[in-house]
Every structure is written in C-alpha cells, then in structure tokens.
Design a protein around this motif. Structure first.
Motif, mmCIF file in Angstrom:
data_model
loop_
_atom_site.group_PDB
_atom_site.id
_atom_site.type_symbol
_atom_site.label_atom_id
_atom_site.label_comp_id
_atom_site.label_asym_id
_atom_site.label_seq_id
_atom_site.Cartn_x
_atom_site.Cartn_y
_atom_site.Cartn_z
ATOM 1 N N GLU A 121 0.638 -1.375 -0.154
ATOM 2 C CA GLU A 121 -0.470 0.051 0.625
ATOM 3 C C GLU A 121 0.932 1.332 0.452
ATOM 4 N N GLY A 122 0.413 2.750 -0.336
ATOM 5 C CA GLY A 122 0.709 3.991 -0.385
ATOM 6 C C GLY A 122 2.418 4.281 -1.326
ATOM 7 N N VAL A 123 2.087 3.197 -2.291
ATOM 8 C CA VAL A 123 3.443 3.034 -3.339
ATOM 9 C C VAL A 123 2.344 4.632 -4.247
ATOM 10 N N PRO A 124 4.189 5.293 -3.972
ATOM 11 C CA PRO A 124 4.219 6.447 -4.919
ATOM 12 C C PRO A 124 4.131 6.204 -7.280
ATOM 13 N N ALA A 125 2.962 6.087 -7.358
ATOM 14 C CA ALA A 125 2.923 6.405 -8.631
ATOM 15 C C ALA A 125 2.254 7.643 -10.051
ATOM 16 N N GLN A 126 2.514 7.671 -11.156
ATOM 17 C CA GLN A 126 2.124 8.599 -11.775
ATOM 18 C C GLN A 126 1.145 7.343 -12.667
ATOM 19 N N VAL A 127 -0.089 8.870 -12.331
ATOM 20 C CA VAL A 127 -0.802 7.489 -12.524
ATOM 21 C C VAL A 127 -2.007 8.521 -13.778
ATOM 22 N N CYS A 128 -2.247 8.509 -14.661
ATOM 23 C CA CYS A 128 -2.903 8.838 -16.274
ATOM 24 C C CYS A 128 -4.637 9.082 -15.666
ATOM 25 N N LYS A 129 -4.990 10.872 -15.804
ATOM 26 C CA LYS A 129 -6.159 10.919 -15.050
ATOM 27 C C LYS A 129 -7.310 10.594 -16.162
ATOM 28 N N ASP A 130 -6.749 10.245 -17.408
ATOM 29 C CA ASP A 130 -8.230 9.672 -18.488
ATOM 30 C C ASP A 130 -8.357 8.264 -18.605
ATOM 31 N N CYS A 131 -7.008 7.470 -18.895
ATOM 32 C CA CYS A 131 -6.870 6.146 -18.929
ATOM 33 C C CYS A 131 -6.329 5.073 -17.816
ATOM 34 N N GLY A 132 -6.133 5.616 -16.973
ATOM 35 C CA GLY A 132 -5.561 5.085 -15.041
ATOM 36 C C GLY A 132 -4.328 4.490 -15.268
ATOM 37 N N GLU A 133 -3.347 4.199 -16.647
ATOM 38 C CA GLU A 133 -1.982 3.820 -16.658
ATOM 39 C C GLU A 133 -1.538 4.223 -15.345
ATOM 40 N N GLN A 134 -0.624 3.312 -14.992
ATOM 41 C CA GLN A 134 -0.227 3.222 -13.718
ATOM 42 C C GLN A 134 1.630 3.489 -14.301
ATOM 43 N N LEU A 135 2.418 4.416 -13.584
ATOM 44 C CA LEU A 135 4.044 4.251 -14.003
ATOM 45 C C LEU A 135 4.488 4.375 -12.496
ATOM 46 N N ILE A 136 5.624 3.392 -12.171
ATOM 47 C CA ILE A 136 5.495 3.564 -11.468
ATOM 48 C C ILE A 136 7.695 3.970 -11.366
ATOM 49 N N SER A 137 8.562 4.457 -11.168
ATOM 50 C CA SER A 137 9.588 5.426 -11.322
ATOM 51 C C SER A 137 10.297 3.329 -10.543
ATOM 52 N N ALA A 138 11.968 3.861 -11.530
ATOM 53 C CA ALA A 138 12.749 2.985 -11.424
ATOM 54 C C ALA A 138 12.869 2.685 -10.003
ATOM 55 N N ARG A 139 13.611 3.932 -9.443
ATOM 56 C CA ARG A 139 13.568 4.030 -7.876
ATOM 57 C C ARG A 139 12.738 3.368 -6.952
ATOM 58 N N THR A 140 11.469 3.510 -7.294
ATOM 59 C CA THR A 140 10.519 3.083 -6.740
ATOM 60 C C THR A 140 10.014 1.541 -6.541
ATOM 61 N N SER A 141 10.751 1.002 -7.721
ATOM 62 C CA SER A 141 10.812 -0.523 -8.051
ATOM 63 C C SER A 141 11.513 -0.635 -7.345
ATOM 64 N N LYS A 142 12.777 -0.632 -7.245
ATOM 65 C CA LYS A 142 14.408 -0.851 -6.508
ATOM 66 C C LYS A 142 13.472 -0.999 -4.896
ATOM 67 N N ASP A 143 12.577 -0.076 -4.225
ATOM 68 C CA ASP A 143 12.854 0.798 -2.988
ATOM 69 C C ASP A 143 11.588 -1.031 -3.107
ATOM 70 N N ILE A 144 10.309 -0.718 -3.943
ATOM 71 C CA ILE A 144 9.462 -2.315 -3.637
ATOM 72 C C ILE A 144 10.583 -3.950 -3.939
ATOM 73 N N GLU A 145 11.351 -3.604 -4.831
ATOM 74 C CA GLU A 145 12.290 -5.105 -4.319
ATOM 75 C C GLU A 145 13.064 -5.535 -3.598
ATOM 76 N N ALA A 146 13.186 -4.260 -2.619
ATOM 77 C CA ALA A 146 14.372 -3.807 -0.944
ATOM 78 C C ALA A 146 12.900 -4.795 -0.539
ATOM 79 N N LEU A 147 11.415 -4.183 -0.564
ATOM 80 C CA LEU A 147 10.592 -4.155 0.496
ATOM 81 C C LEU A 147 10.107 -5.836 0.514
ATOM 82 N N LEU A 148 10.342 -6.307 -0.310
ATOM 83 C CA LEU A 148 9.648 -7.626 -0.327
ATOM 84 C C LEU A 148 10.666 -8.036 0.105
ATOM 85 N N ASP A 149 12.302 -8.510 0.079
ATOM 86 C CA ASP A 149 13.061 -8.996 0.103
ATOM 87 C C ASP A 149 13.492 -8.641 1.441
ATOM 88 N N SER A 150 13.037 -7.935 1.918
ATOM 89 C CA SER A 150 12.893 -7.421 3.999
ATOM 90 C C SER A 150 12.120 -8.484 4.446
#
Ligand SMILES: [Zn+2]
Length: 83
Positions: free
Chosen positions: A33-62
């Motif tokens: 929960e609470g993952v920072p992302a860019q979300v398209c106002k029109d179609c809902g497409e979600q983009l996550i930064s490379a930095r955030t992806s790395k943080d997610i991997e680290a979190l899953l590994d922790s």
C-alpha cells in the motif's frame, strides 16, 4: 512540459498518486500500500519510477512485518456466456 507527464497510451496527463500494488512473490500474493506512482487521469495507466521499483524489491526481500492480512477470493474458472 516534460514528456514523462504524458500518457503513452492515451496522451492524457499523469498525476502523482499513492496506489496499491499486488505481487506474486515466492508463491505468495503480497499487497503493498501507499506506493507513489504517476497515474493517468484519463485511462488510469500507472507508472512507477525505477527508484520506487528498487524500493519495492528491497521491501519484498526484507522481513518487515505485514500491517494487516486480507482474504482474497479464489474462483474456479468457468466459461460464462456473454450477453
Ligand atoms: Zn492514459
């Protein structure tokens, strides 16, 4: 305007949002929960930064303890006639 703020799918505008993501990790379904992302106002497409992806991997590994557990419905696949 920075082209990263333009949705590659529909050309809409992204806005900074906090989203919920789910992953399969080591055979378990994990929700973050609470993952920072860019979300398209029109179609809902979600983009996550490379930095955030790395943080997610680290979190899953922790071995951080979950803040809550949720029940996930499981359905058997059936062909359903479309109206
Ligand atoms: Zn879009």
């Amino acid at each position: 305007m920075n082209e990263l703020n333009i949705c590659p799918i529909c050309g809409g505008t992204f806005e900074e949002k906090s989203i919920q993501l789910d992953f399969r990790y080591k055979g378990r379904l994990i929700v973050i929960e609470g993952v920072p992302a860019q979300v398209c106002k029109d179609c809902g497409e979600q983009l996550i930064s490379a930095r955030t992806s790395k943080d997610i991997e680290a979190l899953l590994d922790s071995d951080i303890k979950p803040i809550k557990q949720i029940n996930v419905p499981v359905l058997p696949f059936r062909h359903i006639a479309q109206a």
